[in-house]
Every structure is written in structure tokens, then in C-alpha cells.
Design an enzyme around this catalytic site. Structure first.
Site, PDB file in Angstrom:
ATOM      1  N   THR A   9       0.821  -1.212   0.000  1.00  0.00           N
ATOM      2  CA  THR A   9       0.000   0.000   0.000  1.00  0.00           C
ATOM      3  C   THR A   9       0.860   1.270   0.000  1.00  0.00           C
ATOM      4  O   THR A   9       2.071   1.218   0.184  1.00  0.00           O
ATOM      5  CB  THR A   9      -0.917   0.020   1.230  1.00  0.00           C
ATOM      6  OG1 THR A   9      -0.152  -0.315   2.376  1.00  0.00           O
ATOM      7  CG2 THR A   9      -2.037  -0.969   1.082  1.00  0.00           C
ATOM      8  N   ASP A  10       0.193   2.408  -0.170  1.00  0.00           N
ATOM      9  CA  ASP A  10       0.894   3.699  -0.211  1.00  0.00           C
ATOM     10  C   ASP A  10       0.894   4.372   1.149  1.00  0.00           C
ATOM     11  O   ASP A  10       0.955   5.598   1.236  1.00  0.00           O
ATOM     12  CB  ASP A  10       0.208   4.631  -1.208  1.00  0.00           C
ATOM     13  CG  ASP A  10       0.050   4.006  -2.565  1.00  0.00           C
ATOM     14  OD1 ASP A  10       1.055   3.536  -3.095  1.00  0.00           O
ATOM     15  OD2 ASP A  10      -1.079   3.981  -3.079  1.00  0.00           O
TER      16      ASP A  10
ATOM     17  N   SER B 218       1.343   8.556   4.961  1.00  0.00           N
ATOM     18  CA  SER B 218       0.694   8.516   3.665  1.00  0.00           C
ATOM     19  C   SER B 218       1.747   8.936   2.664  1.00  0.00           C
ATOM     20  O   SER B 218       2.284  10.035   2.755  1.00  0.00           O
ATOM     21  CB  SER B 218      -0.492   9.473   3.649  1.00  0.00           C
ATOM     22  OG  SER B 218      -0.947   9.605   2.327  1.00  0.00           O
ATOM     23  N   ARG B 219       2.078   8.022   1.733  1.00  0.00           N
ATOM     24  CA  ARG B 219       3.234   8.303   0.878  1.00  0.00           C
ATOM     25  C   ARG B 219       2.900   9.143  -0.337  1.00  0.00           C
ATOM     26  O   ARG B 219       3.773   9.721  -0.941  1.00  0.00           O
ATOM     27  CB  ARG B 219       3.898   6.992   0.442  1.00  0.00           C
ATOM     28  CG  ARG B 219       4.445   6.250   1.626  1.00  0.00           C
ATOM     29  CD  ARG B 219       5.303   5.059   1.276  1.00  0.00           C
ATOM     30  NE  ARG B 219       5.489   4.308   2.507  1.00  0.00           N
ATOM     31  CZ  ARG B 219       4.849   3.205   2.799  1.00  0.00           C
ATOM     32  NH1 ARG B 219       4.010   2.684   1.933  1.00  0.00           N
ATOM     33  NH2 ARG B 219       5.036   2.602   3.945  1.00  0.00           N
ATOM     34  N   VAL B 220       1.645   9.190  -0.748  1.00  0.00           N
ATOM     35  CA  VAL B 220       1.341   9.976  -1.949  1.00  0.00           C
ATOM     36  C   VAL B 220       0.283  11.048  -1.725  1.00  0.00           C
ATOM     37  O   VAL B 220       0.212  12.010  -2.467  1.00  0.00           O
ATOM     38  CB  VAL B 220       0.887   9.074  -3.131  1.00  0.00           C
ATOM     39  CG1 VAL B 220       2.002   8.189  -3.587  1.00  0.00           C
ATOM     40  CG2 VAL B 220      -0.331   8.267  -2.767  1.00  0.00           C
TER      41      VAL B 220
END
Ligand code: ATP
Ligand code: MG
Length: 643
Positions: free
Chosen positions: A470-471, A496-498
Site C-alpha cells: 500500500t501507499d 501517507s506516501r502519496v
């Protein structure tokens, strides 16, 4: 020993058939199948009504009247969603017609023939006294006519015979051309998925539980994989993983179908995540923002509010042009019923589909449920060009269902007894989430998979797998939950990476300092019990931190708009709330927001439209609070003393 090259061709007729005619028919079929050595066995089965059926070389040729009727019934069932327009306008009438059609057609069930005790599919010996019946001239002529005029392939089925059946897994011999994941039909109500393809047998996992399935029965290939209905007709419905309604509201009226296994969008068909999907939960929207097309994991122990986060997010999508699909895997029916009731009460079912494979459903249904939900979302994303949110609640149970199937299929167990391809299972599901480029319609599929941990162990097999796919993850903690910090999000471990790229500018501005202040608070929090010995500065930092944590608390079913969240966080960052008691913070903020909304302040709309928190707005908020806070405190005190 039986001669392995010797094939038995069974010719089953409704009326007695002459031996030479049976030979002739068998001969033609043998020629088609390039069978050289064969022996013919004739059988009588009046239930065919008329015509005949031939079993040869793993295929079933059905020229019987019963077969024709079955096919007509099947076609009627498949096409019943096309009703005249005027019945569409009258749902009651349409439901009546459908139900009657179901009753009328229920008599026709494709029931494969009962096997002979010594029946051998591909080769074997003949019984000693194959009794040859006398026949009538007319019958044979008609049969020959049928045979010679027969051109369509739809009546030729590739069949297999169940060698053993237990725990929902059938080992089938035959089905030589069967493909992986193909749907196999056992009867008109029982289907299975071919999962293990071996040289001479196929492992089929049954989708429905049925006591009538036993060794020796026939099954046939359908030539297709599992497809589910798609499109907007599913909104507002509760369906099982095959797309059949289970909410008692009649059939799903749609012609659209979508395969449950579908390749993920390629890289050229995608664009970066650039539009936010607001959950309405301040802690998430500020610190772990989610963008449309992102995959954000919700992870935590049992009873930490994982489902609550997902449901609040669905409720917050009202009026946002986002369709929602909630996939419940292996949960209690009662839990799901209360989720559906909540969604209905909040008016969220209008744009939501619930896919349910409850704890009592077969492992195979639980296994296909997320793929089915994903397929329904895909049909909306690709065909309706819509933004879709899909929630898989939860993938731990999904993995366990797949483990059960794999062990029954005798696949080798690996770590924690899960099969080796468990990572691929979730990767191929979550990779299907995407933000499509404009050329593809610009739709998106945001996924919120849920994973349950055991006493906070995020380094177990399934959690580490899904975290890496997951992101980002939202990590919920029991300790926080029980200390009253709800939603119990561990801000330090959640990322949260994006989504940050999609966060609204005003939110980004207030969220930046928030993250730093919370980190400072965490490092100082352990000292808070010695507060009297701390210097003024540290005490103030702790106090601000406590107030920030308070602002991040939020009851269930009360999503906030982004503008409201921004103003609350701005006030908390400014340290305006330091003078208030902790328990007064939320009531004060809500009262103040009500006041702002009452005044019809323009900057609220500006923030929601993606504008910055302008200097004018900041000044307005500051003066507003400076004036309102003392008044509120005085009122509150008065109220408190008279109470
Ligand atoms: P399970 O592991 O059983 O699926 P879960 O992690 O999904 O549990 P929920 O069912 O969402 O947890 O919530 C557990 C309980 O906590 C519920 O009774 C719910 O009402 C309550 N709860 C969840 N979030 C909040 C909140 N923000 N404020 C107050 N109560 C909450
Ligand atoms: Mg739950």
C-alpha cells in the site's frame, strides 16, 4: 487390465435405440474426436424426454429435448434483466415478473446424469451384458436428422467426473482443456472455480455448499471465469460476491458484466494522484491525507475502530461524486447488518454497494469477495469514468480463507501456514486501484484495505505484506482507544506516501506545524507527570500538545468539512486554546464554527475550493476568536456555576 487406448462411448437415449444406429452415431463422434478404438454402450433415460446424449472422450454431446429446454431456461434467466420499459418504471411489477419467472424456471435445473457404478470417463471396460434395445424407425430417422443438422457447438460440453469431494474441494478427472480460474458447473445452482490444474485431474473449489455433490457426479466447463454485474445498477444494493442480491429488493437490473480478475491499468494509462479524497476525520485529512487512486491501509488490533473509520469515510463522500463499495469478508452477519443500517440512516446507501461474504459463507466466496468488489469498482471507474472508493474489511480474513482453500488443495504451506503466493494475492488486488489518465476517462479507484493485527504486532506476515503493497498506513492502537483518544490513530506510526501531493493548500499550511508540535509533545509527554518541576516553555509545549490531541478526537458518524478542520487546527496551532480546559475545547470549537457558518463567512468556501488561508481570513479568525473566547468562557462559567 483395461486397454488404455479403448474408449467407451456412451449413447443415452430417451427411447430405445437400435444397436447399429448407436454404432453409427458413436462412429461419427469418434471420427470428430479422432478416437480409433472404441466400444459403444447404449443406455435408456426417459428423463431426456426425447433425443439423445453422447459421452465420448471427455465431452458430452447433448441432442436431447431436456438439454434444449435447459438451455432455453438458462437463456431466459440470463436475459431477464431486459424487460419492457414500462415495467422498469414499476419496480413492484418488475419484481413480480422476475419472481414468477424464477419459480417457473426453477423446475429446469441442469442436472448432470447420475453416474454408473463402474463409469469411467475416458477409457475402460464394457459391462458384460450391454442390453441392446429394439427401436422404432421414425425415432432413429429423427435422431439422425438432428445429428446431421447439428452445427452449433453450444451443445457440446467438455465434462469431467468428480473423483473425490470433501470440504468444498472437488478433485475432478477429465476437463482436459480446462483453464486456470475457469468456472466449472456442477448443477444449475452449484459452481466451482478450477484452481489446481494437474496432468490428469483438476482441483475445483466449490462456491456454494451443496449436500447433493458427491463422487462420481459430472461437471462441465463453462469456458468463462467469474463475472459480476457492474455499473450504477448496483448502487444501494447488498450483494454476494457473485453479484446476486441478498437484500430482498429483487434482481439487479443490468446487462453490464465485469470479470473478477482483470489486469491492473498499465503505467501509461495512469496519472499521479492529484486530487484529495476527504475522509472527514481531522487526524487523517491533516496528517495522513488520502488522494483519489491511493491505497491506504487501515491497520490495528480488534475493536480499535477500523470499520468505524471506513464507514465515516463513506458517509463523508455524500455529494462528492464518489461511489463507494464496502466489501465485508468473514464478518458476522449482525455486524454487517448494523453497518448497512447506519449507511442507510445517513443516506449513504444511495451511492454505496455492500458486497458480503459473511463468516458462514464458503472459504471460496470469502476468497473471491474482494476481487468481486474490485471488479464492480472497475466497471464504474472504466465505464462510468467515476471516482470510486473501495473498502476491503478485512484482508486478514481474506488471507485466512485463501489459506484454508490452499491447504485443502494440498498446496505446500509456508510461513504461518500461508501458501507462497499470498503476497501476489493481495498485490494483484491492490494494484488494480488507480488514477486513470484523462485519455482513459480520468476515473479513479481508491482502496482502503483493512488488516487486523494480534496485540499490535505489525511485523506479522500479512501486515508486513500489505504495508509494503500500500501507499501508507493508518495505525490504530488499543491503548489510545481505551485511554479515550478516538479515533485511536497512532500519529507517529501512520504515514501517507502519496496523499500529501493532493492535500488542499490551506490544509497543508496548518498540518505542517501540527506534525512538528505533535512530535515534540510525544517526546515530552512522559514528563508531564512532573509538570511542577518543568520550566514554563516545556509546560506550554505539553499543554499545547494535549490540546492538539484533543482537537484530533472525533466521535463516530461526525465527519467534518475541510474548512472546519483547517480552522480548528489553525486555532490549536496558534495556542489560542491554552486557556481553555481540555474538556471545553471541543464544545468551544464547535460553537465557534457554528458562529462562523451562521455569519456566512466567505473564506470557508474559499478553503473548500482549494484556496489558501488568506491573510484577511487569518485576521478575521483571530479577531473573531479574541472577541468570542472570553464571552464563551464567561457564559460557560455562568452555566457551570448555576448548574
Ligand atoms: P473489529 O476488529 O471487531 O472489526 P473494529 O476495529 O472494526 O473492530 P469498530 O467495530 O469500528 O472496530 O469499533 C469498535 C467500537 O468502537 C464500536 O463499538 C464503535 O462504536 C466504537 N468506536 C469506534 N470509533 C469510535 C469513535 N471515534 N468514537 C467513539 N467510539 C468509537
Ligand atoms: Mg471491523
Amino acid at each position: 487390465m483395461n486397454d488404455p487406448a479403448l474408449h467407451i462411448i456412451r449413447v443415452i437415449s430417451a427411447a430405445p435405440l437400435a444397436a447399429e444406429k448407436a454404432e453409427a452415431i458413436a462412429g461419427r463422434i469418434a471420427e470428430q474426436l479422432a478416437i480409433e478404438h472404441f466400444q459403444v454402450r447404449t443406455e435408456l433415460d426417459p428423463s431426456l424426454i426425447g433425443g439423445l446424449m453422447v459421452f465420448a472422450g471427455g465431452f458430452r454431446y447433448d441432442y436431447s429435448i431436456r438439454g434444449q429446454l435447459n438451455r432455453i431456461a438458462g437463456r431466459l434467466k440470463a436475459h431477464r434483466s431486459i424487460l419492457p420499459d414500462d415495467t422498469m418504471a414499476q419496480p413492484e411489477l418488475s419484481r413480480l415478473i422476475h419472481n414468477n419467472l424464477d419459480d417457473a424456471l426453477s423446475g429446469f435445473s441442469e442436472c448432470p446424469l447420475a453416474p454408473e457404478a463402474d463409469d469411467i470417463l475416458l477409457s475402460g471396460s464394457l459391462p458384460e451384458d450391454a442390453d441392446i434395445q429394439p427401436s422404432s424407425r421414425r425415432m432413429v430417422d429423427r435422431l439422425q436428422e438432428t445429428l446431421s443438422s447439428f452445427t452449433t457447438e453450444s451443445t457440446v460440453d467438455e465434462i469431467g467426473q468428480i473423483v473425490s469431494y470433501s470440504d468444498g474441494v472437488a478433485i475432478v478427472r477429465g476437463l482436459q482443456n480446462c483453464r486456470s480460474n475457469e468456472l466449472i458447473m456442477f448443477s444449475s445452482t452449484v459452481y466451482g472455480i478450477a484452481m489446481n490444474l494437474e496432468e490428469d485431474k483438476v482441483g475445483v473449489v466449490l462456491l456454494q455448499q451443496d449436500d447433493s455433490i458427491n463422487a462420481g457426479m459430472y461437471c462441465k466447463r463453462t469456458g468463462t471465469t467469474v463475472h459480476v454485474p457492474g455499473g450504477k445498477a448496483l448502487l444501494g444494493r447488498v450483494v454476494d460476491p457473485l453479484g446476486s442480491p441478498i437484500d430482498g429488493l429483487g434482481p439487479v437490473l443490468t446487462e453490464q458484466r465485469w470479470p473478477i480478475e482483470y489486469p491492473a491499468a498499465s503505467i501509461v494509462d495512469r496519472q499521479p494522484v492529484n486530487q484529495s479524497l476527504h475522509t472527514g476525520i481531522t487526524a487523517i485529512d491533516a496528517l495522513t491525507p488520502i488522494g483519489r487512486g491511493q491505497r491506504e491501509l487501515i491497520i490495528g488490533d480488534r475493536q480499535t475502530g477500523k470499520t468505524a473509520l471506513a464507514i465515516d469515510t463513506i458517509i463523508n463522500q455524500r455529494g462528492q461524486n464518489v461511489y463507494c463499495i464496502y466489501v465485508a469478508i468473514g464478518q458476522k452477519m449482525s455486524t454487517v447488518a448494523s453497518v448497512v443500517n447506519t449507511l442507510q440512516a445517513k443516506g449513504a446507501m444511495d451511492y454505496t454497494t455492500v458486497v458480503l461474504a459473511s463468516a458462514s459463507a464458503t472459504a471460496s466466496m470469502q476468497y473471491i469477495a474482494p476481487y468481486a468488489g474490485c471488479a464492480m469498482a472497475e466497471s464504474l471507474m472504466y465505464q462510468e469514468k467515476a471516482d470510486v472508493l473501495v473498502i476491503y474489511d478485512d484482508l486478514t480474513k481474506h488471507a485466512q480463507a485463501y489459506r484454508a482453500i490452499s491447504l485443502l488443495l494440498r498446496r505446500p504451506p509456508g510461513r504461518e501456514a500461508f501458501p507462497g503466493d499470498i503476497f501476489y494475492l493481495h498485490a494483484r488486488l491492490l494494484e488494480r486501484s488507480a488514477r486513470l489518465c484523462e485519455r482513459m476517462g480520468g476515473g479513479s479507484m481508491t482502496a482502503l484495505p483493512i488488516v487486523e493485527t494480534q496485540s499490535g504486532d505489525i511485523s506479522a506476515y500479512i501486515p508486513t505484506n500489505v504495508i509494503s503493497i500500500t501507499d501508507g498506513q493508518i495505525y490504530l492502537e488499543s491503548e489510545l482507544f481505551f485511554s479515550g483518544q478516538r479515533p485511536a490513530i497512532n500519529v507517529g506510526l501512520s504515514v501517507s506516501r502519496v496523499g500529501g501531493a493532493a492535500q488542499l493548500p490551506a490544509m497543508k499550511k496548518v498540518a505542517g506545524p501540527l506534525r512538528i508540535k505533535l512530535a515534540q509533545y510525544r517526546s515530552l509527554a512522559s514528563f508531564s507527570q512532573f509538570s511542577s518541576e518543568l520550566d514554563e516553555d516545556t509546560r506550554r509545549q505539553i499543554k499545547t500538545g494535549e490540546r492538539l490531541m484533543e482537537v484530533l478526537k472525533q466521535p463516530q458518524y461526525m465527519p467534518l468539512s475541510v474548512a472546519d478542520q483547517v480552522i480548528m487546527l489553525y486555532l490549536a496551532n496558534r495556542g489560542v486554546l491554552v486557556d481553555l480546559d481540555i474538556e471545553d475545547i471541543r464544545p468551544f470549537l464547535l460553537d465557534y464554527l457554528r458562529l462562523l457558518h451562521g455569519r456566512g463567512t466567505a473564506f470557508l468556501d474559499e478553503i473548500a475550493a482549494g484556496g489558501q488561508l488568506s491573510e484577511k481570513a487569518v485576521a478575521e479568525i483571530d479577531t473573531g476568536v479574541a472577541e468570542y473566547l472570553p464571552r464563551w468562557m464567561a457564559e460557560h462559567e455562568e452555566y457551570g456555576t448555576t448548574d
